[in-house]
Design an enzyme around this catalytic site. Structure first.
Site, PDB file in Angstrom:
ATOM      1  N   SER A 179      48.600  -4.029  38.456  1.00  0.00           N
ATOM      2  CA  SER A 179      47.822  -4.257  39.680  1.00  0.00           C
ATOM      3  C   SER A 179      47.631  -5.751  39.947  1.00  0.00           C
ATOM      4  CB  SER A 179      46.449  -3.620  39.546  1.00  0.00           C
ATOM      5  OG  SER A 179      46.570  -2.239  39.397  1.00  0.00           O
ATOM      6  N   GLY A 220      50.620  -5.337  32.830  1.00  0.00           N
ATOM      7  CA  GLY A 220      50.352  -6.146  34.023  1.00  0.00           C
ATOM      8  C   GLY A 220      50.946  -5.524  35.275  1.00  0.00           C
ATOM      9  N   SER A 248      44.039  -4.265  31.096  1.00  0.00           N
ATOM     10  CA  SER A 248      43.141  -3.813  30.032  1.00  0.00           C
ATOM     11  C   SER A 248      43.359  -4.635  28.766  1.00  0.00           C
ATOM     12  CB  SER A 248      43.395  -2.347  29.708  1.00  0.00           C
ATOM     13  OG  SER A 248      43.278  -1.579  30.869  1.00  0.00           O
ATOM     14  N   GLU A 254      50.871   7.052  31.304  1.00  0.00           N
ATOM     15  CA  GLU A 254      49.491   6.587  31.399  1.00  0.00           C
ATOM     16  C   GLU A 254      48.603   7.728  31.873  1.00  0.00           C
ATOM     17  OE1 GLU A 254      48.753   3.360  34.115  1.00  0.00           O
ATOM     18  OE2 GLU A 254      46.692   3.111  33.390  1.00  0.00           O
TER      19      GLU A 254
END
Lengths: 392, 374
Positions: free
Chosen positions: A133, A131, A165, A248
């Site tokens: 953006s 979590g 996502s 990432e």
């Protein structure tokens, strides 16, 4: 144990334990094992493969054994990877817990947090989402406004995340929450672990241009999380987030060179090759050749960065170069796939399972240069940290 | 295969960099140009390169060389690219030495390689006959006549041709198969015309008219001369790609330096995002070129059978990136970038010429498609 002995033992074990169904390449998203409380295995082979690999700690080969890992050295892990590749063995488990949260917990987590969460990630029991953006905080991530207010030994969390996502399929979320309202922008953020079953947490999938919904909106309405779920210190969230973003980016980069359809295969599928297998349209053939050259240069660069890292040179902001080049390359590959496929590429759905896959993958690839920091943000980082150009 | 330099390679590069920046900086190149030097390079510098062992970098010890390999030769050319140093290194120490090594007989090696190592000769490598590079477009013939050969044909833009004592000519024999012949430039029937190019180098066009050669002019030491020719050209391509990379790197460095110091609107122009993103993109591209050039050079040393696609791809990438880096350089310098006084224009011109040599990016792309089977 010598590396050669390790290689032999590994090969024998894989040979004896990898089920036949797991020795064919994954065809797409549907073949990937993500794990989690609500996971339904696609086959017995998939379940058995995860159980056997997790038992040895080889879902996360380099993590320490006490946290469910395999305790392998970097060299041994590389041998394992090579041997798995040689027999076309699938990855037993993929997850954001493995790629992102795990490395962050190993570096910043408390002993309790490591013991609680890492083994469950390694065994595929808990599926995590990220979590970060928010509707008003994209490239300017540090302006995030999801708020955590201390109430006894709990934070009461309110706000909204976006582009989380697989939030609708996940069990826990690691989130950036503004806990110090008066601190400067980058210093008031904490990294908090929140169970998705907590009252007040809800999700809503977002339908994308690909027709799929891998991303969600995630809402927090007076959701409570204990203070003990803060990773690192309160206010240290931005540092952890930056560390994790580099992991990432590495994940997104590896997508750029992973398998999947390429324009030559696409031209064959569409029957757009001559009797010698040469792409029929000479200009398209040239475009594909220029893509091949750039892909070879990128592949060589990944090898070089790895060799430099082994020699002790930091990867640092070079990760931004890899992210920028790799994602732009992947978008080009999908564009050329679509050109080579011609009208066949436009198919949205049909009788066969793979019908529409080329178009959907092409559309999905547009996100590569947005997610994990846009191409423009990567160029900013290169300009400032590598070239040391002055701020405007 | 390693993508980092070992200690020996690091030392070679450091010493080449300090030697070239002291002895052969861009000002020395400007002087050769302005003096209209008839060789297009400094004979003294060529002697110094021989003293340092550079001329023998691809020659086995038995013939006086140091045989450090193609990767080491590439490192030297990369540094020469940075300083725009003209010399017969590429034509003589790389192409001719490789040709003799892979296609020469023992007697030919014993005769010519020590001369190359000593710096006592300049040998051109003559392949192209048309405007664009294509080693399949060979009409020059070297046919048997008695115990010797007779050579007929024309070759264009042979590097270092103006100063060459001899040239190795790619021709076709009486069966139409490629062959290599070593021709003295003073031989009867040889005419040459020096051509001054945009980068102030001095190649030459050669015409061979019924040139009568002894049988030992034919380099016949290779079992497969056609394969040997491909290898020679790939070594040349990877090495000139390294030079192009050096051109790109130095052009980029001076450009970044310039935009950090040049002020407009009261601030350094490097603070503008319009330039920052272009600079960051350029650095990314240079990093890509650096990796693939290293890969091609190392592959030629370690697994030469796999080298063709890497040599073609590296040549194409280095060509494109060096042209991009230098043209972006001129744009970022602005008006002064168009003046002869500033070096960036010299880099732009060399990037164009080096890119053309042995095949540009379009040619490389065609090869990559062919070698990849599509």
């Amino acid at each position: 144990m010598s590396l050669e002995t390790f290689r032999k033992e590994t090969r024998d074990w894989l040979e004896a334990n990898c089920p036949p169904g797991m020795r064919v390449p994954a065809k797409g998203e549907a073949d990937i094992c993500w794990g989690g409380r609500n996971w339904t295995f696609a086959s017995d082979d998939q379940r058995i493969w995860l159980e056997r690999m997790a038992e040895r700690g080889w879902t996360v080969p380099t993590w320490p054994k006490e946290y469910g890992g395999g305790g392998l050295s970097k060299e041994e892990a590389f041998v394992l990877k090579e041997e798995m590749k040689a027999m076309k063995a699938r990855s037993p488990l993929d997850s954001f817990g493995i790629w992102m949260l795990g490395p962050a917990l190993l570096k910043y987590g408390s002993e309790e947090q490591k013991r609680e969460h890492l083994p469950k990630i390694a065994r595929g029991e808990i599926r995590w989402c990220q979590g970060y953006s928010e509707p008003g905080a994209g490239s300017d991530l540090a302006s995030l406004r999801t708020k955590g207010v201390l109430d006894g030994d709990e934070y009461v969390i309110n706000g909204q995340k976006v582009w989380t996502s697989y939030a609708d399929k996940s069990d826990w979320i690691f989130a950036l929450v503004r806990t110090e309202a008066d601190a400067p922008k980058h210093l008031g953020i904490s990294f908090i672990l929140i169970d998705m079953e907590t009252p007040g947490v809800s999700t809503k999938p977002i339908k994308l241009i690909s027709g799929k919904s891998p991303f969600c909106e995630t809402f927090f309405d007076d959701a409570r999380a204990p203070v003990s779920n803060v990773v690192g210190k309160p206010g240290q969230g931005w540092d952890i987030a930056k560390y994790l973003l580099s992991h990432e980016r590495a994940g997104i980069v590896s997508d750029a060179v992973s398998g999947g359809l390429n324009p030559v295969g696409a031209a064959h599928l569409a029957g757009e090759v001559d009797e010698n297998g040469q792409i029929a349209d000479p200009i398209l053939r040239g475009d594909v050749a220029r893509l091949t050259i750039d892909a070879l240069a990128f592949e060589s660069t990944l090898r070089r960065v790895k060799d430099e890292a082994d020699k002790g040179e930091g990867v640092g902001a070079k990760a931004s170069i890899l992210k920028y080049v790799g994602t732009e390359l992947n978008k080009r590959r999908h564009e050329l796939n679509m050109s080579a496929l011609g009208s066949d590429g436009l198919l949205w759905e049909g009788e066969k399972e793979e019908d529409g896959e080329a178009a959907r993958s092409w559309l999905r690839s547009r996100a590569n240069s947005i997610e994990g920091g846009t191409s423009e943000i990567q160029l900013n980082i290169v300009a400032k940290r590598v070239l040391e150009l002055p701020g405007s | 295969m390693s993508f980092v330099l070992n200690d020996e390679e690091q030392m070679l590069r450091d010493s080449a960099r300090s030697f070239l920046s002291e002895t052969a900086p861009v000002t020395a190149f400007r002087k050769l140009r302005d003096d209209n030097n008839p060789d297009g390079f400094s004979r003294d510098l060529w002697s110094s390169m021989a003293e340092m062992g550079w001329t023998g970098i691809l020659v086995e010890e038995g013939h006086g060389g140091v045989e450090l390999g193609v990767f080491a030769a590439g490192l030297l050319l990369q540094e020469m690219g940075r300083t725009l140093t003209p010399s017969p290194f590429l034509s003589t120490a790389v192409l001719a030495a490789t040709a003799l090594r892979v296609a020469g007989s023992d007697a030919q090696k014993a005769k010519w390689l020590p001369k190359i190592v000593s710096g006592g000769t300049v040998i051109g490598f003559a392949v192209d006959e048309r405007a664009r590079h294509n080693p399949e477009h060979i009409n020059t013939t070297a046919k048997k006549q008695g115990n010797g050969l007779v050579l007929n044909g024309t070759k264009r833009f042979v590097a270092n041709g103006a100063a060459a004592d001899a040239v190795i000519v790619v021709a076709r024999n009486e069966d139409g198969a490629p062959c290599l012949v070593l021709v003295d430039c003073n031989q009867k029937g040889v005419t040459r015309k020096a051509r001054r190019t945009v980068d102030s180098h001095l190649p030459a066009d050669f015409t061979f008219e019924d040139v009568a050669l002894d049988g030992d002019a034919l380099l016949d030491g290779a079992e497969d001369t056609e394969g040997a020719l491909k290898h020679i050209l790939d070594v040349g391509r990877a090495c000139v790609a390294a030079e192009s990379l050096g051109v790109a790197e130095q052009a980029f460095d001076v450009t970044i330096d310039y935009i950090k110091n040049r002020e407009q609107f009261g601030v350094p122009i490097a603070s503008f995002q319009g330039l920052q993103h272009r600079a960051a993109h350029l650095l990314s591209e240079i990093e890509m070129a650096r990796s693939i050039v290293m890969k091609a050079l190392r592959t030629l040393d370690e697994t030469p059978s796999q080298a063709p696609i890497w040599a073609a791809a590296a040549k194409a990438k280095a060509t494109a990136v060096s042209r991009l880096a230098t043209s972006e350089g001129i744009q970022m310098f602005g008006g002064v970038g168009m003046t002869d006084e500033y070096d960036i224009g010299l880099y732009y011109k060399r990037a164009q010429a080096a890119g053309e040599f042995l095949g540009d990016d379009a040619w490389g792309a065609g090869q990559v498609a062919k070698l990849s089977g599509y």
